[in-house]
Design a protein around this motif. Sequence first.
Motif, PDB file in Angstrom:
ATOM      1  N   ALA A 154       0.838  -1.200   0.000  1.00 24.86           N
ATOM      2  CA  ALA A 154       0.000   0.000   0.000  1.00 24.86           C
ATOM      3  C   ALA A 154       0.870   1.246   0.000  1.00 24.86           C
ATOM      4  O   ALA A 154       0.574   2.233  -0.678  1.00 24.86           O
ATOM      5  N   ARG A 155       1.956   1.209   0.737  1.00 30.06           N
ATOM      6  CA  ARG A 155       2.876   2.346   0.798  1.00 30.06           C
ATOM      7  C   ARG A 155       3.535   2.608  -0.554  1.00 30.06           C
ATOM      8  O   ARG A 155       3.725   3.752  -0.961  1.00 30.06           O
ATOM      9  N   LEU A 156       3.875   1.538  -1.240  1.00 30.24           N
ATOM     10  CA  LEU A 156       4.603   1.680  -2.507  1.00 30.24           C
ATOM     11  C   LEU A 156       3.689   2.002  -3.689  1.00 30.24           C
ATOM     12  O   LEU A 156       4.073   2.748  -4.586  1.00 30.24           O
ATOM     13  N   ASP A 157       2.480   1.430  -3.689  1.00 31.74           N
ATOM     14  CA  ASP A 157       1.661   1.494  -4.907  1.00 31.74           C
ATOM     15  C   ASP A 157       0.247   2.010  -4.736  1.00 31.74           C
ATOM     16  O   ASP A 157      -0.430   2.257  -5.729  1.00 31.74           O
ATOM     17  N   ALA A 158      -0.236   2.139  -3.494  1.00 31.81           N
ATOM     18  CA  ALA A 158      -1.680   2.368  -3.354  1.00 31.81           C
ATOM     19  C   ALA A 158      -2.042   3.240  -2.148  1.00 31.81           C
ATOM     20  O   ALA A 158      -2.899   2.878  -1.346  1.00 31.81           O
ATOM     21  N   ILE A 159      -1.412   4.393  -2.041  1.00 34.37           N
ATOM     22  CA  ILE A 159      -1.731   5.281  -0.919  1.00 34.37           C
ATOM     23  C   ILE A 159      -3.193   5.711  -0.969  1.00 34.37           C
ATOM     24  O   ILE A 159      -3.866   5.810   0.066  1.00 34.37           O
ATOM     25  N   ASP A 160      -3.708   5.959  -2.173  1.00 28.73           N
ATOM     26  CA  ASP A 160      -5.114   6.371  -2.297  1.00 28.73           C
ATOM     27  C   ASP A 160      -6.053   5.334  -1.675  1.00 28.73           C
ATOM     28  O   ASP A 160      -7.029   5.684  -1.013  1.00 28.73           O
ATOM     29  N   THR A 161      -5.736   4.062  -1.890  1.00 28.16           N
ATOM     30  CA  THR A 161      -6.560   2.990  -1.327  1.00 28.16           C
ATOM     31  C   THR A 161      -6.438   2.954   0.188  1.00 28.16           C
ATOM     32  O   THR A 161      -7.428   2.753   0.896  1.00 28.16           O
ATOM     33  N   ALA A 162      -5.225   3.156   0.694  1.00 27.96           N
ATOM     34  CA  ALA A 162      -5.020   3.189   2.150  1.00 27.96           C
ATOM     35  C   ALA A 162      -5.831   4.317   2.783  1.00 27.96           C
ATOM     36  O   ALA A 162      -6.416   4.148   3.862  1.00 27.96           O
ATOM     37  N   VAL A 163      -5.882   5.463   2.107  1.00 30.21           N
ATOM     38  CA  VAL A 163      -6.678   6.586   2.609  1.00 30.21           C
ATOM     39  C   VAL A 163      -8.156   6.185   2.670  1.00 30.21           C
ATOM     40  O   VAL A 163      -8.862   6.501   3.636  1.00 30.21           O
ATOM     41  N   LYS A 164      -8.625   5.459   1.652  1.00 30.68           N
ATOM     42  CA  LYS A 164     -10.011   4.980   1.639  1.00 30.68           C
ATOM     43  C   LYS A 164     -10.287   4.063   2.840  1.00 30.68           C
ATOM     44  O   LYS A 164     -11.356   4.127   3.464  1.00 30.68           O
ATOM     45  N   THR A 165      -9.310   3.223   3.147  1.00 24.69           N
ATOM     46  CA  THR A 165      -9.465   2.328   4.296  1.00 24.69           C
ATOM     47  C   THR A 165      -9.573   3.116   5.594  1.00 24.69           C
ATOM     48  O   THR A 165     -10.428   2.832   6.442  1.00 24.69           O
ATOM     49  N   VAL A 166      -8.707   4.101   5.757  1.00 18.11           N
ATOM     50  CA  VAL A 166      -8.744   4.919   6.971  1.00 18.11           C
ATOM     51  C   VAL A 166     -10.058   5.700   7.044  1.00 18.11           C
ATOM     52  O   VAL A 166     -10.663   5.826   8.113  1.00 18.11           O
ATOM     53  N   GLU A 167     -10.521   6.210   5.905  1.00 19.24           N
ATOM     54  CA  GLU A 167     -11.818   6.897   5.868  1.00 19.24           C
ATOM     55  C   GLU A 167     -12.938   5.959   6.313  1.00 19.24           C
ATOM     56  O   GLU A 167     -13.824   6.338   7.087  1.00 19.24           O
ATOM     57  N   LEU A 168     -12.896   4.724   5.814  1.00 20.15           N
ATOM     58  CA  LEU A 168     -13.899   3.728   6.161  1.00 20.15           C
ATOM     59  C   LEU A 168     -13.860   3.409   7.655  1.00 20.15           C
ATOM     60  O   LEU A 168     -14.904   3.401   8.334  1.00 20.15           O
ATOM     61  N   LEU A 169     -12.676   3.162   8.181  1.00 19.91           N
ATOM     62  CA  LEU A 169     -12.545   2.851   9.607  1.00 19.91           C
ATOM     63  C   LEU A 169     -12.950   4.029  10.481  1.00 19.91           C
ATOM     64  O   LEU A 169     -13.480   3.848  11.586  1.00 19.91           O
ATOM     65  N   SER A 170     -12.726   5.244   9.965  1.00 11.85           N
ATOM     66  CA  SER A 170     -13.063   6.446  10.739  1.00 11.85           C
ATOM     67  C   SER A 170     -14.568   6.622  10.926  1.00 11.85           C
ATOM     68  O   SER A 170     -15.004   7.373  11.791  1.00 11.85           O
ATOM     69  N   ARG A 171     -15.354   5.912  10.111  1.00 12.91           N
ATOM     70  CA  ARG A 171     -16.812   5.961  10.271  1.00 12.91           C
ATOM     71  C   ARG A 171     -17.267   5.196  11.514  1.00 12.91           C
ATOM     72  O   ARG A 171     -18.348   5.435  12.031  1.00 12.91           O
ATOM     73  N   VAL A 172     -16.423   4.254  11.953  1.00 14.66           N
ATOM     74  CA  VAL A 172     -16.850   3.360  13.037  1.00 14.66           C
ATOM     75  C   VAL A 172     -15.938   3.387  14.262  1.00 14.66           C
ATOM     76  O   VAL A 172     -16.256   2.789  15.290  1.00 14.66           O
ATOM     77  N   ALA A 173     -14.791   4.076  14.150  1.00 11.90           N
ATOM     78  CA  ALA A 173     -13.843   4.070  15.265  1.00 11.90           C
ATOM     79  C   ALA A 173     -12.889   5.253  15.164  1.00 11.90           C
ATOM     80  O   ALA A 173     -12.766   5.884  14.111  1.00 11.90           O
ATOM     81  N   GLU A 174     -12.238   5.518  16.262  1.00 11.55           N
ATOM     82  CA  GLU A 174     -11.137   6.489  16.248  1.00 11.55           C
ATOM     83  C   GLU A 174      -9.899   5.749  15.755  1.00 11.55           C
ATOM     84  O   GLU A 174      -9.517   4.722  16.324  1.00 11.55           O
ATOM     85  N   VAL A 175      -9.284   6.244  14.691  1.00 10.58           N
ATOM     86  CA  VAL A 175      -8.189   5.521  14.036  1.00 10.58           C
ATOM     87  C   VAL A 175      -6.839   6.139  14.407  1.00 10.58           C
ATOM     88  O   VAL A 175      -6.635   7.341  14.264  1.00 10.58           O
ATOM     89  N   GLU A 176      -5.940   5.284  14.870  1.00 11.98           N
ATOM     90  CA  GLU A 176      -4.579   5.716  15.175  1.00 11.98           C
ATOM     91  C   GLU A 176      -3.645   5.238  14.075  1.00 11.98           C
ATOM     92  O   GLU A 176      -3.719   4.077  13.644  1.00 11.98           O
ATOM     93  N   LEU A 177      -2.776   6.123  13.614  1.00 11.50           N
ATOM     94  CA  LEU A 177      -1.778   5.769  12.598  1.00 11.50           C
ATOM     95  C   LEU A 177      -0.426   5.597  13.262  1.00 11.50           C
ATOM     96  O   LEU A 177       0.058   6.490  13.959  1.00 11.50           O
ATOM     97  N   ILE A 178       0.177   4.439  13.054  1.00  9.50           N
ATOM     98  CA  ILE A 178       1.485   4.100  13.623  1.00  9.50           C
ATOM     99  C   ILE A 178       2.405   3.718  12.474  1.00  9.50           C
ATOM    100  O   ILE A 178       2.021   2.945  11.598  1.00  9.50           O
TER     101      ILE A 178
END
Length: 365
Positions: A148-172
């Motif tokens: 995801a880091r190398l090829d798909a940051i946009d998709t990772a952002v979508k995942t974080v957006e999705l998780l943010s609908r249901v939880a507080e998301v921490e990035l490590i």
Amino acid sequence: MNDKNNELLNEIHEIASKCDRCGNCLLVCPVFTVNSREACGARGMVNAARAVTKGGVASEEDILEAVDYCLLCGACTDVCASKVKVPDVMLKTRQKLVHLSNKPFDYSAEEKEKMNKAFDTLCDRCAEIEGPEIENERKVAYFFGCQARLDAIDTAVKTVELLSRVAEVELINNECCGLPALTRGHMEVFIEYAKQNIQLFKDVDTIVSDCACCSDTLKKIASYLANDPEWSERAAAFSKKVFSLSEYLTKIGYMPEKRKEQITYHDPCHLGRNQGIKKEPRELLKAAADFVEMPGADVCCGGPCFFPSDYPETSEALSDKKLLNIEKSGAAIVTTECYNCLNQLKKVAEKSGGKFKALHISEIL
């Protein structure tokens, strides 16, 4: 060192000796369907692993060549009467013969720099996400995988957006899950990555990964450190925290918004077969769209880890079979929950000439 070597040989022998050579595995082994030589099928690979314990039966170079051709998909184990754990014996044999391999097993310094910059980019972009107020104080940490880091940051952002609908998301800023090193047999490197991730996530209760390769590997850390008195308890606690994306969303009862497209799903081997997570993504997709099952949904697409670069012809032949099955489904979109699979599916989508497109499941949900 000799004790460890003997222990490894005993483990290889214990698994490989359970094979009664019936050949059922050859009916489902993806690489055998492409290259139907005995040495290229699961039975031949297990025989090669058995040979390393005998000594002198075949050269170690030939044995490594045989076991290196395995996808580690596990389809053989599904149909095996003795339930021989072929992926396990392949990994242990690669570990035993790792001194003979000069293939890359980690990311380059340039790639690692790119991955660190990707984390900064993810943080910047996700800082703008405004999710709803979470009444139940649910918190998760997102595991940001290497692909995801190398090829798909946009998709990772979508995942974080999705998780943010249901939880507080921490990035490590996690380390690699260690699968590339594990796949090549470099156990020490894998264990070091595992320990670093255990430390990084020690104060987190829930870890969600949107890549089947990562979630599967992280869940198995407990088993790899089970005999380490210093790390076994921490490793067990860590692995229990890990969820795949669809597994987590199903657990909390997430309901996606409905969309009109017809969608089919490809089972990543590391998710469906290894983790037993097959129902969860399908139930979510049925709620999100017009879901259709495609033939051979759980057949490996030929995209795991280093396989496409090591064996491009075989990888392409397997992806061509997947292309035909996606087209048979009639779906406009094929989705999956693995970045290695997604890369492979994007190639076949392009090859289809626009008949369908490939998206990560977080982009659907």
